[in-house]
Write an enzyme that holds these catalytic residues in place. Structure first.
Site, PDB file in Angstrom:
ATOM      1  N   GLY A 165       0.798  -1.226   0.000  1.00 36.48           N
ATOM      2  CA  GLY A 165       0.000   0.000   0.000  1.00 36.48           C
ATOM      3  C   GLY A 165       0.832   1.278   0.000  1.00 36.48           C
ATOM      4  CD  GLU A 200      -5.434   0.841 -10.783  1.00 35.54           C
ATOM      5  OE1 GLU A 200      -5.925   0.765  -9.636  1.00 35.54           O
ATOM      6  OE2 GLU A 200      -4.860  -0.099 -11.339  1.00 35.54           O
ATOM      7  CE1 TYR A 202      -9.461   4.938  -2.972  1.00 33.63           C
ATOM      8  CE2 TYR A 202     -11.528   6.147  -2.789  1.00 33.63           C
ATOM      9  CZ  TYR A 202     -10.537   5.380  -2.219  1.00 33.63           C
ATOM     10  OH  TYR A 202     -10.607   5.054  -0.891  1.00 33.63           O
ATOM     11  CG  ASN A 289       0.913 -10.296  -4.391  1.00 38.81           C
ATOM     12  OD1 ASN A 289       1.676  -9.362  -4.598  1.00 38.81           O
ATOM     13  ND2 ASN A 289      -0.222 -10.146  -3.746  1.00 38.81           N
ATOM     14  NE  ARG A 291       4.411 -11.540  -1.873  1.00 37.60           N
ATOM     15  CZ  ARG A 291       3.283 -11.372  -1.213  1.00 37.60           C
ATOM     16  NH1 ARG A 291       2.708 -12.394  -0.601  1.00 37.60           N
ATOM     17  NH2 ARG A 291       2.686 -10.201  -1.157  1.00 37.60           N
TER      18      ARG A 291
HETATM   19  P1  ADP Z   1       0.007  -3.036  -3.016  1.00 36.30           P
HETATM   20  O1  ADP Z   1       0.885  -3.797  -3.939  1.00 36.30           O
HETATM   21  O2  ADP Z   1       0.668  -1.822  -2.470  1.00 36.30           O
HETATM   22  O3  ADP Z   1      -0.618  -3.890  -1.983  1.00 36.30           O
HETATM   23  P2  ADP Z   1      -2.489  -3.083  -4.605  1.00 36.30           P
HETATM   24  O4  ADP Z   1      -2.598  -2.637  -6.006  1.00 36.30           O
HETATM   25  O5  ADP Z   1      -2.532  -4.546  -4.350  1.00 36.30           O
HETATM   26  O6  ADP Z   1      -1.164  -2.441  -3.948  1.00 36.30           O
HETATM   27  O7  ADP Z   1      -3.620  -2.407  -3.737  1.00 36.30           O
HETATM   28  C1  ADP Z   1      -3.698  -2.564  -2.349  1.00 36.30           C
HETATM   29  C2  ADP Z   1      -5.055  -2.136  -1.851  1.00 36.30           C
HETATM   30  O8  ADP Z   1      -5.289  -0.755  -2.209  1.00 36.30           O
HETATM   31  C3  ADP Z   1      -6.213  -2.895  -2.457  1.00 36.30           C
HETATM   32  O9  ADP Z   1      -6.486  -4.090  -1.782  1.00 36.30           O
HETATM   33  C4  ADP Z   1      -7.318  -1.874  -2.282  1.00 36.30           C
HETATM   34  O10 ADP Z   1      -7.731  -1.860  -0.933  1.00 36.30           O
HETATM   35  C5  ADP Z   1      -6.638  -0.550  -2.556  1.00 36.30           C
HETATM   36  N1  ADP Z   1      -6.762  -0.161  -3.975  1.00 36.30           N
HETATM   37  C6  ADP Z   1      -5.916  -0.472  -4.996  1.00 36.30           C
HETATM   38  N2  ADP Z   1      -6.354   0.030  -6.165  1.00 36.30           N
HETATM   39  C7  ADP Z   1      -7.508   0.682  -5.899  1.00 36.30           C
HETATM   40  C8  ADP Z   1      -8.470   1.424  -6.700  1.00 36.30           C
HETATM   41  N3  ADP Z   1      -8.307   1.610  -8.008  1.00 36.30           N
HETATM   42  N4  ADP Z   1      -9.537   1.956  -6.052  1.00 36.30           N
HETATM   43  C9  ADP Z   1      -9.720   1.802  -4.726  1.00 36.30           C
HETATM   44  N5  ADP Z   1      -8.866   1.136  -3.923  1.00 36.30           N
HETATM   45  C10 ADP Z   1      -7.779   0.576  -4.489  1.00 36.30           C
END
Ligand code: ADP
Length: 446
Positions: A165, A200, A202, A289, A291
């Site tokens: 995150g 992206e 939101y 992911n 892994r």
């Molecule tokens: P990271 O690799 O940092 O974990 P992710 O792309 O997997 O990043 O996103 C982590 C979390 O962030 C998601 O589970 C979701 O809660 C939030 N998130 C990611 N993209 C979006 C989006 N486009 N809109 C709203 N929340 C998002």
């Protein structure tokens, strides 16, 4: 099959891997920092090697020390676990160059999926739906403003190298955008040494749904259903469940087959997870992911399949033990991640465990490296235990989880156990009626 595996990790996940190896008749080598000399993963392994001082960068991330440890102990393979070196393509490459097997995908697949811009473009071209957003990286504020206008506010700025995150910022209007863009780049630079960002739409009320996958070197690829990881704080998962209370069977089968198809097409080997956001009946890919994941346990509980064992098997070149039709789902499972943190302020609470009593009974699993008298060091991630509970249906699972949380005693330090007890009593949680923003709103209310 391998005779000896070096586990390049610590804590509960090192134990989890050790257990799979042990049952497969494979010897294990633990590595540890000086802070972890008394850790359970060191005690249980057949051999152990100290790879450096407490700071992760000098020990668990110390590539020369890890390779030397593998060499002097005569290991055949290295399992990177979760975090640390698990998604480091250079490490995977060096492991193989030094004649060991990397228990994970090819460096190339780690690289493709590790760069989120490339990952998104790759899966999009293979037929997965993605979140509407910028076409690749966004290099200037002007470009960000232009993109945001096209996407429509609110927008999310995300780090291409993202993880945990970090480097993620929301802009609700044009007035917020410049600051959010710069903050995201700064955070990404600090966390990953790479400040490339993309944008992206939101999503306001999505669920986080991810599909567990496995591929082997013989062209086989299967899925193990989905997990719902929407209960999050600061984009970190807190509670996960499988199956998701928000999907029907048709959606479930469709997304599973679609995700398995993607890894089959790219010739992926090993375990992996494709993550989606799900809103109003639609799935949007967010990342893959490459892994094992912390929450793989709930999938194991509803399928009865040891995913780490399969991961090790396919890394050794064997075909996977299952065909898609052999993977059947039974009941419901929930996992609570228990952290050494104050349950109100989330301040880390390292220190000595005084009194440890994990719950037990039918369908209750605790993955943890804790023991009475153990000193939780301050140098690493604060997750100290995972409570995983299975039931023949969601209601039974919830009742079992409640009584297991009641039984669980971890004394001497603050933990998030009281938070979990509160969360699972909330009507929204009981009804499965939550999205990725639910927990933060719940915590803000008080
Ligand atoms: P990271 O690799 O940092 O974990 P992710 O792309 O997997 O990043 O996103 C982590 C979390 O962030 C998601 O589970 C979701 O809660 C939030 N998130 C990611 N993209 C979006 C989006 N486009 N809109 C709203 N929340 C998002």
């Amino acid at each position: 099959m391998f005779e000896k595996v070096l586990i390049a990790n610590r804590g509960e996940i090192a134990l989890r891997i050790h257990r799979a190896c042990r049952e497969m008749g494979i010897h294990t080598v633990a590595i540890h920092s000086t802070a972890d000399a008394d850790a359970m993963h060191v005690r249980l392994a057949d051999e152990s090697v100290c790879v450096g001082p407490p700071a992760s960068k000098d020990s668990y991330l110390n590539i020369p020390a890890i390779l030397t440890a593998a060499s002097i102990t005569g290991a055949d393979a290295i399992h990177p676990g979760i975090g640390f070196m698990s998604e480091n393509a250079i490490f995977a490459e060096m492991v193989e160059e030094h004649g060991f097997t990397f228990i994970g995908p090819t460096p190339e697949h780690i690289r493709i999926m590790g760069d989120k811009v490339t990952a998104k473009q790759t899966v999009k071209s293979l037929g997965l739906p993605t979140v509407p957003g910028s076409d690749g990286a966004v290099a200037t504020v002007e470009e960000a403003l232009k993109n945001a206008k096209e996407i429509g506010y609110p927008v999310l700025i995300k780090a291409a190298a993202g993880g945990g995150g970090k480097g993620m910022k929301v802009a609700r209007s044009e007035a917020d955008l410049t600051e959010a863009y710069q903050l995201a780049r700064g955070e990404a630079r600090a966390a990953f040494g790479n400040d490339e960002v993309y944008m992206e739409k939101y999503l306001e009320k999505p669920r986080h749904i991810e599909v567990q996958l496995l591929g082997d070197m013989h062209g086989n690829a299967v899925h193990f259903g989905e997990r719902d990881c929407s209960i999050q704080r600061r984009h970190q998962k807190v509670i996960e469940e499988a199956p998701s209370p928000g999907l029907n069977n048709e959606e479930r089968e469709k997304i599973g087959a679609l995700a398995a198809d993607v890894i089959r097409k790219i010739g992926y080997r090993g375990v992996g997870t494709i993550e989606f956001l799900y809103e109003n009946g639609k799935f949007y890919f967010i990342e893959m992911n490459t892994r094992l994941q912390i929450e793989h346990t709930i999938t194991e509980m509803i399928t009865g399949i040891d995913l780490v064992r399969e991961q090790i098997r396919v890394a050794s070149g064997l075909p996977m033990s299952y065909k898609q039709k052999d993977i059947v789902f039974n009941g419901h499972a929930i996992e609570c991640r228990i952290n050494a943190e104050n349950p109100e302020t989330f301040t880390p609470s390292p220190g000595k465990i005084a009194g440890y009593h994990p719950p037990g009974g039918l369908d209750v699993r605790v993955d943890s490296a804790l023991y009475d008298g153990y000193k939780v060091p301050s140098n690493y991630d604060s997750m100290i235990a995972k409570l995983i509970v299975h039931g023949s249906n969601r209601n039974e699972c919830l009742l079992r989880l409640r009584r297991s949380l009641e039984e669980f005693v971890i004394g001497g330090i603050d933990t998030t156990l009281p938070l979990h007890r509160r969360l699972i009593a909330q009507p929204d949680f009981i009804n499965g009626d939550y999205d990725i923003h639910w927990l933060e709103k719940f915590l803000d209310k008080k």
